[in-house]
Design a protein around this motif. Structure first.
Motif, PDB file in Angstrom:
ATOM      1  N   ILE A 131       0.856  -1.187   0.000  1.00 18.04           N
ATOM      2  CA  ILE A 131       0.000   0.000   0.000  1.00 18.04           C
ATOM      3  C   ILE A 131       0.893   1.238   0.000  1.00 18.04           C
ATOM      4  CG2 ILE A 131      -1.731   1.327   1.285  1.00 18.04           C
ATOM      5  CD1 ILE A 131      -2.659  -1.312   2.534  1.00 18.04           C
ATOM      6  N   SER A 132       0.561   2.211  -0.826  1.00 21.32           N
ATOM      7  CA  SER A 132       1.257   3.487  -0.818  1.00 21.32           C
ATOM      8  C   SER A 132       0.248   4.611  -0.983  1.00 21.32           C
ATOM      9  CB  SER A 132       2.316   3.539  -1.933  1.00 21.32           C
ATOM     10  OG  SER A 132       1.756   3.243  -3.186  1.00 21.32           O
ATOM     11  N   GLN A 133       0.627   5.777  -0.489  1.00 24.15           N
ATOM     12  CA  GLN A 133      -0.242   6.941  -0.619  1.00 24.15           C
ATOM     13  C   GLN A 133      -0.051   7.546  -1.998  1.00 24.15           C
ATOM     14  OE1 GLN A 133       0.550   9.591   2.643  1.00 24.15           O
ATOM     15  NE2 GLN A 133      -0.289   8.179   4.142  1.00 24.15           N
ATOM     16  N   ALA A 134      -1.136   8.083  -2.523  1.00 19.82           N
ATOM     17  CA  ALA A 134      -1.082   8.700  -3.852  1.00 19.82           C
ATOM     18  C   ALA A 134      -2.019   9.902  -3.870  1.00 19.82           C
ATOM     19  CB  ALA A 134      -1.503   7.686  -4.910  1.00 19.82           C
ATOM     20  N   GLU A 135      -1.881  10.702  -4.887  1.00 22.00           N
ATOM     21  CA  GLU A 135      -2.788  11.811  -5.137  1.00 22.00           C
ATOM     22  C   GLU A 135      -3.151  11.770  -6.607  1.00 22.00           C
ATOM     23  OE1 GLU A 135      -0.613  15.327  -4.070  1.00 22.00           O
ATOM     24  OE2 GLU A 135      -1.337  15.248  -2.017  1.00 22.00           O
ATOM     25  N   GLY A 136      -4.367  12.183  -6.918  1.00 19.10           N
ATOM     26  CA  GLY A 136      -4.737  12.214  -8.316  1.00 19.10           C
ATOM     27  C   GLY A 136      -6.189  12.586  -8.504  1.00 19.10           C
ATOM     28  N   HIS A 137      -6.607  12.554  -9.749  1.00 19.56           N
ATOM     29  CA  HIS A 137      -8.014  12.764 -10.077  1.00 19.56           C
ATOM     30  C   HIS A 137      -8.325  12.038 -11.362  1.00 19.56           C
ATOM     31  CE1 HIS A 137      -7.357  15.616 -13.374  1.00 19.56           C
ATOM     32  NE2 HIS A 137      -6.491  16.243 -12.608  1.00 19.56           N
ATOM     33  N   GLY A 138      -9.574  11.706 -11.515  1.00 18.77           N
ATOM     34  CA  GLY A 138     -10.037  11.064 -12.732  1.00 18.77           C
ATOM     35  C   GLY A 138     -10.858  12.052 -13.529  1.00 18.77           C
ATOM     36  N   ASN A 139     -11.953  11.575 -14.074  1.00 17.63           N
ATOM     37  CA  ASN A 139     -12.809  12.415 -14.904  1.00 17.63           C
ATOM     38  C   ASN A 139     -13.404  13.591 -14.157  1.00 17.63           C
ATOM     39  OD1 ASN A 139     -12.397  10.817 -17.157  1.00 17.63           O
ATOM     40  ND2 ASN A 139     -14.106   9.479 -16.673  1.00 17.63           N
ATOM     41  N   GLN A 140     -13.542  13.482 -12.821  1.00 17.41           N
ATOM     42  CA  GLN A 140     -14.154  14.574 -12.064  1.00 17.41           C
ATOM     43  C   GLN A 140     -13.211  15.771 -11.940  1.00 17.41           C
ATOM     44  OE1 GLN A 140     -12.677  12.030 -10.531  1.00 17.41           O
ATOM     45  NE2 GLN A 140     -12.001  12.591  -8.508  1.00 17.41           N
ATOM     46  N   LYS A 141     -11.936  15.599 -12.264  1.00 14.37           N
ATOM     47  CA  LYS A 141     -10.926  16.668 -12.267  1.00 14.37           C
ATOM     48  C   LYS A 141     -10.798  17.380 -10.929  1.00 14.37           C
ATOM     49  CE  LYS A 141     -10.339  16.772 -16.963  1.00 14.37           C
ATOM     50  NZ  LYS A 141     -10.727  15.430 -17.271  1.00 14.37           N
ATOM     51  N   GLY A 142     -10.978  16.669  -9.842  1.00 19.10           N
ATOM     52  CA  GLY A 142     -10.819  17.270  -8.524  1.00 19.10           C
ATOM     53  C   GLY A 142     -12.150  17.533  -7.859  1.00 19.10           C
ATOM     54  N   LEU A 143     -12.136  18.482  -6.937  1.00 19.99           N
ATOM     55  CA  LEU A 143     -13.297  18.743  -6.103  1.00 19.99           C
ATOM     56  C   LEU A 143     -13.367  20.231  -5.801  1.00 19.99           C
ATOM     57  CD1 LEU A 143     -15.445  17.232  -4.323  1.00 19.99           C
ATOM     58  CD2 LEU A 143     -13.705  17.183  -2.541  1.00 19.99           C
ATOM     59  N   THR A 144     -14.555  20.816  -5.816  1.00 21.09           N
ATOM     60  CA  THR A 144     -14.740  22.212  -5.442  1.00 21.09           C
ATOM     61  C   THR A 144     -15.371  22.258  -4.059  1.00 21.09           C
ATOM     62  OG1 THR A 144     -15.019  22.875  -7.740  1.00 21.09           O
ATOM     63  CG2 THR A 144     -15.814  24.402  -6.071  1.00 21.09           C
ATOM     64  N   LYS A 145     -14.738  22.989  -3.139  1.00 21.09           N
ATOM     65  CA  LYS A 145     -15.235  23.155  -1.769  1.00 21.09           C
ATOM     66  C   LYS A 145     -15.726  24.586  -1.608  1.00 21.09           C
ATOM     67  CE  LYS A 145     -13.893  19.314   0.441  1.00 21.09           C
ATOM     68  NZ  LYS A 145     -14.603  18.552   1.411  1.00 21.09           N
ATOM     69  N   SER A 146     -16.838  24.732  -0.921  1.00 25.55           N
ATOM     70  CA  SER A 146     -17.392  26.059  -0.659  1.00 25.55           C
ATOM     71  C   SER A 146     -17.391  26.327   0.831  1.00 25.55           C
ATOM     72  CB  SER A 146     -18.831  26.158  -1.174  1.00 25.55           C
ATOM     73  OG  SER A 146     -18.865  25.972  -2.561  1.00 25.55           O
TER      74      SER A 146
END
Length: 120
Positions: free
Chosen positions: A38-53
């Motif tokens: 197991i290793s930590q990773a960062e990334g995004h798929g089709n959603q291209k990330g996340l918007t927080k309000s």
């Protein structure tokens, strides 16, 4: 003497949400597989990330935290393991993850020198 090896094993590279790690590990153990990396990773798929309000506006997080799990399995266990992992990791929301399947030509256990399925 040349030895021809036939792929009888598959490598699964599993990308999941970090909060699903315990459920996926339990599902894999129930399917008979306890060894994994197991290793930590960062990334995004089709959603291209996340918007927080929040009160002062919104911001975009493009790289989301993920976990990468890797395991090599016998061909005969592949579908059983894919089903178990999918059920354990699935939330129905974007970003649940992916499972990549690749052929493995050989595995060598360094301690004993065993090769192939015996080394799993």
């Amino acid at each position: 003497m040349s030895q021809t090896l036939v792929a009888t094993m598959k490598k699964l590279e599993i990308i999941i949400k970090p909060g699903k790690m315990d459920a996926v590990k339990k599902a894999m153990a129930a399917a008979g597989y306890t060894g994994l990396t197991i290793s930590q990773a960062e990334g995004h798929g089709n959603q291209k990330g996340l918007t927080k309000s929040h009160e002062e506006g919104s911001f975009r997080i493009e790289l989301l935290p993920k976990l990468r799990m890797e395991i090599v399995v016998a061909d005969s266990d592949l579908e059983k393991l894919i089903t178990a992992i999918t059920k354990a990791a699935q939330t129905g929301q974007p970003g649940d993850g992916k499972i990549f399947v690749s052929d493995v030509q050989d595995v060598i256990r360094i301690r004993t020198g065993e090769r192939g399925a015996k080394a799993l």
